[in-house]
Design an enzyme around this catalytic site. Sequence first.
Site, PDB file in Angstrom:
ATOM      1  N   GLY A  44       0.840  -1.181   0.000  1.00 35.45           N
ATOM      2  CA  GLY A  44       0.000   0.000   0.000  1.00 35.45           C
ATOM      3  C   GLY A  44       0.879   1.235   0.000  1.00 35.45           C
ATOM      4  O   GLY A  44       1.983   1.208   0.556  1.00 35.45           O
ATOM      5  N   GLN A  49       3.066   9.912   1.258  1.00 34.74           N
ATOM      6  CA  GLN A  49       4.342   9.207   1.411  1.00 34.74           C
ATOM      7  C   GLN A  49       5.318   9.485   0.272  1.00 34.74           C
ATOM      8  O   GLN A  49       6.489   9.113   0.353  1.00 34.74           O
ATOM      9  CB  GLN A  49       4.113   7.689   1.515  1.00 34.74           C
ATOM     10  CG  GLN A  49       3.355   7.291   2.767  1.00 34.74           C
ATOM     11  CD  GLN A  49       3.190   5.788   2.837  1.00 34.74           C
ATOM     12  OE1 GLN A  49       2.285   5.230   2.236  1.00 34.74           O
ATOM     13  NE2 GLN A  49       4.078   5.117   3.549  1.00 34.74           N
ATOM     14  N   CYS A  96       5.263  -0.062   7.832  1.00 37.57           N
ATOM     15  CA  CYS A  96       4.973   1.089   6.979  1.00 37.57           C
ATOM     16  C   CYS A  96       6.254   1.490   6.254  1.00 37.57           C
ATOM     17  O   CYS A  96       7.309   1.549   6.876  1.00 37.57           O
ATOM     18  CB  CYS A  96       4.467   2.246   7.847  1.00 37.57           C
ATOM     19  SG  CYS A  96       4.085   3.732   6.909  1.00 37.57           S
ATOM     20  N   LEU A  97       6.131   1.758   4.966  1.00 38.81           N
ATOM     21  CA  LEU A  97       7.324   2.142   4.197  1.00 38.81           C
ATOM     22  C   LEU A  97       7.948   3.432   4.726  1.00 38.81           C
ATOM     23  O   LEU A  97       9.128   3.672   4.511  1.00 38.81           O
ATOM     24  CB  LEU A  97       6.967   2.311   2.710  1.00 38.81           C
ATOM     25  CG  LEU A  97       6.526   1.037   1.968  1.00 38.81           C
ATOM     26  CD1 LEU A  97       6.133   1.363   0.530  1.00 38.81           C
ATOM     27  CD2 LEU A  97       7.621  -0.028   1.996  1.00 38.81           C
ATOM     28  N   HIS A 138      -5.041   1.384   7.118  1.00 35.69           N
ATOM     29  CA  HIS A 138      -3.679   1.907   7.284  1.00 35.69           C
ATOM     30  C   HIS A 138      -3.411   3.048   6.286  1.00 35.69           C
ATOM     31  O   HIS A 138      -2.913   4.108   6.672  1.00 35.69           O
ATOM     32  CB  HIS A 138      -2.667   0.764   7.096  1.00 35.69           C
ATOM     33  CG  HIS A 138      -1.240   1.181   7.193  1.00 35.69           C
ATOM     34  ND1 HIS A 138      -0.399   0.758   8.206  1.00 35.69           N
ATOM     35  CD2 HIS A 138      -0.487   1.995   6.403  1.00 35.69           C
ATOM     36  CE1 HIS A 138       0.799   1.315   8.033  1.00 35.69           C
ATOM     37  NE2 HIS A 138       0.780   2.051   6.941  1.00 35.69           N
ATOM     38  N   GLU A 139      -3.775   2.824   5.019  1.00 37.39           N
ATOM     39  CA  GLU A 139      -3.518   3.848   3.994  1.00 37.39           C
ATOM     40  C   GLU A 139      -4.430   5.056   4.183  1.00 37.39           C
ATOM     41  O   GLU A 139      -4.012   6.198   3.988  1.00 37.39           O
ATOM     42  CB  GLU A 139      -3.700   3.265   2.586  1.00 37.39           C
ATOM     43  CG  GLU A 139      -2.753   2.125   2.235  1.00 37.39           C
ATOM     44  CD  GLU A 139      -1.298   2.412   2.561  1.00 37.39           C
ATOM     45  OE1 GLU A 139      -0.857   3.565   2.415  1.00 37.39           O
ATOM     46  OE2 GLU A 139      -0.597   1.476   2.992  1.00 37.39           O
ATOM     47  N   HIS A 142      -3.084   7.488   6.507  1.00 35.68           N
ATOM     48  CA  HIS A 142      -2.050   8.360   5.944  1.00 35.68           C
ATOM     49  C   HIS A 142      -2.641   9.650   5.378  1.00 35.68           C
ATOM     50  O   HIS A 142      -2.063  10.728   5.558  1.00 35.68           O
ATOM     51  CB  HIS A 142      -1.281   7.646   4.823  1.00 35.68           C
ATOM     52  CG  HIS A 142      -0.153   6.786   5.320  1.00 35.68           C
ATOM     53  ND1 HIS A 142       0.895   7.282   6.074  1.00 35.68           N
ATOM     54  CD2 HIS A 142       0.109   5.476   5.148  1.00 35.68           C
ATOM     55  CE1 HIS A 142       1.739   6.295   6.345  1.00 35.68           C
ATOM     56  NE2 HIS A 142       1.280   5.180   5.814  1.00 35.68           N
TER      57      HIS A 142
HETATM   58 NI    NI Z   1       2.127   3.274   5.900  1.00 34.64          NI
END
Ligand code: NI
Length: 184
Positions: A44, A49, A96-97, A138-139, A142
């Site tokens: 995701g 991000q 998370c990236l 989760h996304e 963000h």
């Molecule tokens: Ni994330």
Amino acid sequence: MIYPIIMYGDPVLRQRAKDIDHGADMTQLIEDMFETMHNASGIGLAAPQIGKSIRLFVVDGTIIDDEPGLADFKKIFINPVIMDELGTPWEYEEGCLSIPSIREKIARMERLKMRYFDEGWNLWEEEFDGLKARIIQHEYDHIEGKMFIDYLPPLRKRLLKGKLADISKGKVETEYRISAPLKK
Ligand code: NI
């Protein structure tokens, strides 16, 4: 084009992202987001991000071999709204990236009901559950300026403080290019 991924500590990850003008051509950005996400082996990626404070995220669970439930879960969410979250909260280890090297168990609701536009600006109203719901939650966080570590108990978060500070300084191993706010 592969974007560097914005690291924890950057203010763009804490802003509530703005709605995208209806009908805007998102083709290139969506392609770039999938490329950036795949390059980082993510499932995701939300626009903040990559430094864009707009309400867009992409998901691709098809790359996870041992999760057959995600076999068709490759989607684009534009101006999404979560209308309802249902069921019982369940825990799952998230990463998370933008917070590499940290994985923590987080409780989230089982199911959700949402409304969103796809890349052709078709409006969808759909329900998701299980891991699909989890990835979306989760996304979605963000684009609301939230991150999964916000849900941790204060003590746990305090224990991660040093690691988080290092991530903000870019002192973390990743297999993808990053942009860290406090990198000297
Ligand atoms: Ni994330």
